[in-house]
Structure formats: C-alpha cells, structure tokens
Motif scaffolding. Structure first.
Motif, short mmCIF file in Angstrom:
data_model
loop_
_atom_site.label_atom_id
_atom_site.label_comp_id
_atom_site.label_asym_id
_atom_site.label_seq_id
_atom_site.Cartn_x
_atom_site.Cartn_y
_atom_site.Cartn_z
N ALA A 41 55.63 129.83 6.78
CA ALA A 41 54.42 129.46 6.03
C ALA A 41 54.75 129.63 4.55
O ALA A 41 54.61 130.72 4.01
CB ALA A 41 53.25 130.34 6.44
N PRO A 42 55.23 128.58 3.88
CA PRO A 42 55.72 128.74 2.51
C PRO A 42 54.61 128.73 1.47
O PRO A 42 53.59 128.07 1.64
CB PRO A 42 56.62 127.53 2.33
CG PRO A 42 55.98 126.47 3.17
CD PRO A 42 55.41 127.20 4.37
N TYR A 43 54.84 129.44 0.40
CA TYR A 43 53.93 129.34 -0.74
C TYR A 43 54.29 128.14 -1.59
O TYR A 43 53.46 127.64 -2.33
CB TYR A 43 53.96 130.62 -1.59
CG TYR A 43 55.20 130.73 -2.46
CD1 TYR A 43 55.19 130.26 -3.76
CD2 TYR A 43 56.37 131.29 -1.97
CE1 TYR A 43 56.31 130.34 -4.56
CE2 TYR A 43 57.49 131.38 -2.76
CZ TYR A 43 57.46 130.91 -4.05
OH TYR A 43 58.58 130.99 -4.82
N SER A 44 55.53 127.68 -1.50
CA SER A 44 56.00 126.55 -2.30
C SER A 44 56.96 125.71 -1.46
O SER A 44 58.04 126.18 -1.11
CB SER A 44 56.71 127.05 -3.56
OG SER A 44 57.41 125.98 -4.17
N THR A 45 56.56 124.49 -1.15
CA THR A 45 57.40 123.61 -0.34
C THR A 45 58.73 123.34 -1.04
O THR A 45 59.79 123.44 -0.42
CB THR A 45 56.68 122.29 -0.06
OG1 THR A 45 55.44 122.58 0.59
CG2 THR A 45 57.51 121.39 0.81
N SER A 46 58.70 123.03 -2.32
CA SER A 46 59.93 122.69 -3.02
C SER A 46 60.89 123.88 -3.09
O SER A 46 62.11 123.71 -2.97
CB SER A 46 59.63 122.17 -4.43
OG SER A 46 58.97 123.17 -5.18
N PHE A 47 60.36 125.08 -3.23
CA PHE A 47 61.21 126.27 -3.28
C PHE A 47 61.98 126.43 -1.97
O PHE A 47 63.19 126.61 -1.97
CB PHE A 47 60.37 127.51 -3.58
CG PHE A 47 61.16 128.78 -3.58
CD1 PHE A 47 61.87 129.15 -4.72
CD2 PHE A 47 61.19 129.61 -2.48
CE1 PHE A 47 62.61 130.33 -4.74
CE2 PHE A 47 61.93 130.79 -2.48
CZ PHE A 47 62.64 131.15 -3.62
N TYR A 48 61.27 126.37 -0.85
CA TYR A 48 61.93 126.58 0.44
C TYR A 48 62.74 125.35 0.87
O TYR A 48 63.73 125.49 1.59
CB TYR A 48 60.92 126.99 1.51
CG TYR A 48 60.53 128.44 1.34
CD1 TYR A 48 61.36 129.45 1.79
CD2 TYR A 48 59.37 128.80 0.68
CE1 TYR A 48 61.04 130.78 1.63
CE2 TYR A 48 59.04 130.13 0.49
CZ TYR A 48 59.88 131.12 0.97
OH TYR A 48 59.56 132.43 0.78
N ARG A 49 62.36 124.18 0.43
CA ARG A 49 63.15 122.98 0.70
C ARG A 49 64.56 123.14 0.10
O ARG A 49 65.54 122.73 0.69
CB ARG A 49 62.45 121.75 0.15
CG ARG A 49 63.05 120.44 0.61
CD ARG A 49 62.21 119.27 0.19
NE ARG A 49 61.16 119.04 1.18
CZ ARG A 49 59.96 118.54 0.92
NH1 ARG A 49 59.62 118.22 -0.30
NH2 ARG A 49 59.08 118.36 1.88
N HIS A 50 64.64 123.78 -1.05
CA HIS A 50 65.93 124.05 -1.70
C HIS A 50 66.85 124.86 -0.77
O HIS A 50 68.06 124.73 -0.83
CB HIS A 50 65.69 124.81 -3.01
CG HIS A 50 66.92 125.32 -3.67
ND1 HIS A 50 67.78 124.50 -4.38
CD2 HIS A 50 67.46 126.57 -3.72
CE1 HIS A 50 68.78 125.23 -4.84
NE2 HIS A 50 68.61 126.48 -4.47
N PHE A 51 66.27 125.68 0.10
CA PHE A 51 67.05 126.51 1.01
C PHE A 51 67.19 125.91 2.41
O PHE A 51 67.64 126.57 3.34
CB PHE A 51 66.43 127.91 1.12
CG PHE A 51 66.51 128.67 -0.17
CD1 PHE A 51 67.70 129.24 -0.57
CD2 PHE A 51 65.41 128.77 -0.99
CE1 PHE A 51 67.79 129.94 -1.77
CE2 PHE A 51 65.48 129.46 -2.19
CZ PHE A 51 66.67 130.04 -2.58
N GLY A 52 66.79 124.64 2.56
CA GLY A 52 67.00 123.95 3.82
C GLY A 52 65.81 123.87 4.76
O GLY A 52 65.92 123.31 5.84
N TRP A 53 64.68 124.42 4.39
CA TRP A 53 63.48 124.33 5.21
C TRP A 53 62.82 122.98 4.96
O TRP A 53 62.95 122.39 3.91
CB TRP A 53 62.50 125.45 4.85
CG TRP A 53 63.00 126.82 5.18
CD1 TRP A 53 63.83 127.58 4.42
CD2 TRP A 53 62.73 127.58 6.35
NE1 TRP A 53 64.07 128.77 5.03
CE2 TRP A 53 63.41 128.80 6.23
CE3 TRP A 53 61.96 127.35 7.49
CZ2 TRP A 53 63.35 129.79 7.19
CZ3 TRP A 53 61.91 128.34 8.46
CH2 TRP A 53 62.60 129.53 8.31
#
Length: 115
Positions: A41-53
């Motif tokens: 459950a991310p607080y920021s899609t772009s932040f976690y997308r950077h790590f492959g989510w």
C-alpha cells in the motif's frame, strides 16, 4: 499473499538504507512462508515504481476539512516522541485514555492495549 502497508521512518533515518533493509527483510520472510505475491500500500506510486513495484488496482483518495476530523491546526507539524524501552505505567495510561476514545469515533484507528 503478503501485505506491506504504512511504511515510514523518522526524518533523521531517511536515506540511510533503513527502509530498504526493512522491505528486503519483509519480502524474504514472505518468501520463506510461501507468500509469493507481495502487495504494497504505497504512499507514492512513482517512488515505489522506481524500486520495481507496479499498481494492480486504482487508488482511492478522499479529502476533508481539518475541522471534520477534529484536528487542531495549532498542533499541526508538532511531533512528540517517547521511548517505550522502559514504559511509565502512568504515562501509558494517559496515552490510552486520550487515544482510545478517539479511535472509537474515527476510521482506521486501532485501540491501544498494554501489549
């Protein structure tokens, strides 16, 4: 499936690898328990997308006035921390007396017990 949500660190621990270590440990524990699908459950899609989510469903967002949730604007951005290494029973009692009635009247808040 294993879930990860509400991941955060204190400001002074950011950019020191703390969250990376926690996330890697959580994923390893999930794999060990046969949970092959991790859900975050991310607080920021772009932040976690950077790590492959990646997203698999749409986000739900809402907003409301501070007065609706009973927040006191004078207390915004004020953080008080305490150590629970040695729990002061009187302080913990006061915390529960303040917090638990609020938790009963609001969504997504947990009751605090002695545990």
């Amino acid at each position: 499936m294993g879930g990860i949500g509400f991941v955060a660190t204190y400001l002074e621990y950011r950019n020191k690898g703390v969250m990376k270590a926690i996330m890697i440990d959580a994923l390893e524990r999930m794999r060990h328990h046969g949970q092959t699908i991790p859900v975050l459950a991310p607080y920021s899609t772009s932040f976690y997308r950077h790590f492959g989510w990646e997203l698999f469903q749409e986000q739900l967002q809402f907003s409301c006035e501070l007065s609706t949730i009973g927040a006191d604007p004078k207390l915004m951005n004020e953080v008080k921390r305490t150590s629970f290494d040695r729990v002061n029973a009187a302080v913990w009692h006061d915390i529960k007396q303040f917090h638990n009635p609020l938790a009963n009247s609001r969504d997504s808040m947990m009751q605090r017990s002695d545990a």
